[in-house]
Design a protein around this motif. Structure first.
Motif, PDB file in Angstrom:
ATOM      1  N   GLN A 161      40.345  76.376  44.543  1.00 23.93           N
ATOM      2  CA  GLN A 161      40.888  75.537  43.474  1.00 23.93           C
ATOM      3  C   GLN A 161      42.031  74.682  44.014  1.00 23.93           C
ATOM      4  N   SER A 162      42.392  73.674  43.260  1.00 23.28           N
ATOM      5  CA  SER A 162      43.654  72.964  43.439  1.00 23.28           C
ATOM      6  C   SER A 162      44.512  73.272  42.232  1.00 23.28           C
ATOM      7  N   ILE A 163      45.767  73.602  42.444  1.00 24.41           N
ATOM      8  CA  ILE A 163      46.623  73.919  41.293  1.00 24.41           C
ATOM      9  C   ILE A 163      47.465  72.712  40.875  1.00 24.41           C
ATOM     10  N   THR A 167      41.418  70.825  35.896  1.00 20.68           N
ATOM     11  CA  THR A 167      40.374  71.852  35.838  1.00 20.68           C
ATOM     12  C   THR A 167      40.676  73.008  36.786  1.00 20.68           C
ATOM     13  N   GLY A 168      40.955  72.698  38.047  1.00 20.31           N
ATOM     14  CA  GLY A 168      41.219  73.754  39.016  1.00 20.31           C
ATOM     15  C   GLY A 168      42.409  74.603  38.634  1.00 20.31           C
ATOM     16  N   ALA A 169      43.457  73.959  38.125  1.00 18.56           N
ATOM     17  CA  ALA A 169      44.674  74.684  37.760  1.00 18.56           C
ATOM     18  C   ALA A 169      44.517  75.386  36.419  1.00 18.56           C
ATOM     19  N   GLY A 170      44.138  74.627  35.372  1.00 19.56           N
ATOM     20  CA  GLY A 170      44.087  75.189  34.030  1.00 19.56           C
ATOM     21  C   GLY A 170      42.926  76.138  33.818  1.00 19.56           C
ATOM     22  N   TYR A 207      54.098  70.299  37.298  1.00 25.85           N
ATOM     23  CA  TYR A 207      53.999  71.105  36.084  1.00 25.85           C
ATOM     24  C   TYR A 207      52.728  71.964  36.112  1.00 25.85           C
ATOM     25  N   ASN A 208      51.618  71.358  36.510  1.00 28.89           N
ATOM     26  CA  ASN A 208      50.374  72.115  36.614  1.00 28.89           C
ATOM     27  C   ASN A 208      50.520  73.269  37.601  1.00 28.89           C
ATOM     28  N   ALA A 209      51.172  72.993  38.730  1.00 31.43           N
ATOM     29  CA  ALA A 209      51.352  74.029  39.754  1.00 31.43           C
ATOM     30  C   ALA A 209      52.248  75.156  39.254  1.00 31.43           C
ATOM     31  N   THR A 210      53.323  74.794  38.566  1.00 29.66           N
ATOM     32  CA  THR A 210      54.253  75.809  38.053  1.00 29.66           C
ATOM     33  C   THR A 210      53.566  76.740  37.063  1.00 29.66           C
ATOM     34  N   LEU A 211      52.751  76.175  36.181  1.00 29.86           N
ATOM     35  CA  LEU A 211      52.035  76.994  35.202  1.00 29.86           C
ATOM     36  C   LEU A 211      50.985  77.873  35.869  1.00 29.86           C
TER      37      LEU A 211
END
Length: 267
Positions: A161-163, A167-170, A207-211
């Motif tokens: 995934q990519s964070i 899609t990859g993160a969430g 933000y996506n990465a932090t979550l």
């Protein structure tokens, strides 16, 4: 960054210990395709999953047997020694999975294991985790359950995934949560591409990465951190590529994944 403990299990050399591979999002699917290409060459498989032709010499036959002895860790064997990746392909954008189906390795994959939504998540973690993701998670769980039930002795799950994206993160985070709830005793490892401020082109990546990091810390047993900036630096300084493409970066990641999983695939 954070590596939790692996649970070491004594294994018989003849016991199948299967791993289910899951690739989520555009980046996760591109990395996954490169991974199957790399380990396919390791096991001397053709593009359609057929075992490569063997010579009559005993040395060649011994090498062939050693390459196929533990191939069932990542592959299911169908008729006529055709090996099919034990993988699930997920993306909200159907166009990405269409590219996978049209690639040179399309004959490798199980068509029933492709899952896509109707709309892109537009790099929105909450949309993939809370709204659109909830519409797909049951179907994704059914695919995983079908693959797990077909295994003799399940070893664990592997996620690419990519964070930094949506899609990859969430959805990747939501999938990890569901897998941990449904299979609490299984090992879960992820190969996660982390955003870098010098390479980022999406303002919401931090933000996506932090979550996502919170979900990785709680639900994965091991996370292999892949830094975008480091990939570009390796391609430029080590491989001497003046303008590395994403396919070049995916190849570097696939080589790392091949090395990490080599002890699982070979005696």
């Amino acid at each position: 960054f954070f590596l939790s403990s692996y649970h070491h299990v004594a294994r018989s050399p003849f016991m199948k210990r299967e791993i289910l591979h899951i690739q989520v999002g555009q980046c996760g699917n591109n990395i996954g395709n490169a991974f199957w290409s790399t380990i396919g060459r390791d096991h001397r498989l053709e593009d359609d999953g057929q075992c490569g032709s063997s010579s009559s010499s005993s040395a060649t036959e011994t090498d062939r047997q050693s390459r196929l002895q533990k191939i069932h860790v990542y592959y299911d064997e169908s008729t006529q020694q055709r090996y099919v990746p034990r993988a699930c392909f997920i993306d909200f954008d159907a166009a990405m999975l269409d590219k996978v189906k049209e690639s040179r390795y399309a004959a490798l994959y199980k068509p029933d294991n492709f899952l896509f939504g109707q709309n892109s998540t537009a790099n929105n973690w909450a949309k993939a985790f809370y709204t659109d993701g909830l519409e797909l998670i049951d179907e994704a769980s059914d695919i995983l359950r079908r693959e797990v039930e077909a295994c003799d002795c399940m070893q664990g799950f592997q996620l690419t995934q990519s964070i930094g994206g949506g899609t990859g993160a969430g959805f990747g985070s939501l999938l990890l949560l569901k897998i941990r709830d449904a299979y609490p005793d299984q090992i879960i490892t992820t190969f996660s591409v982390y955003p870098s401020p010098t390479v980022s082109n999406v303002v919401v990546e931090p933000y996506n990465a932090t979550l996502s990091i919170q979900q990785l810390a709680e639900n994965s047993d091991a996370t292999f951190v892949i830094d975008n900036e480091a990939l570009f630096r390796i391609s430029h300084d080590v491989l001497h590529q003046t303008k590395p493409k994403y396919s070049d970066l995916n190849w570097v990641i696939s080589m790392v994944m091949g090395g990490v999983t080599a002890s699982l695939r070979f005696s």
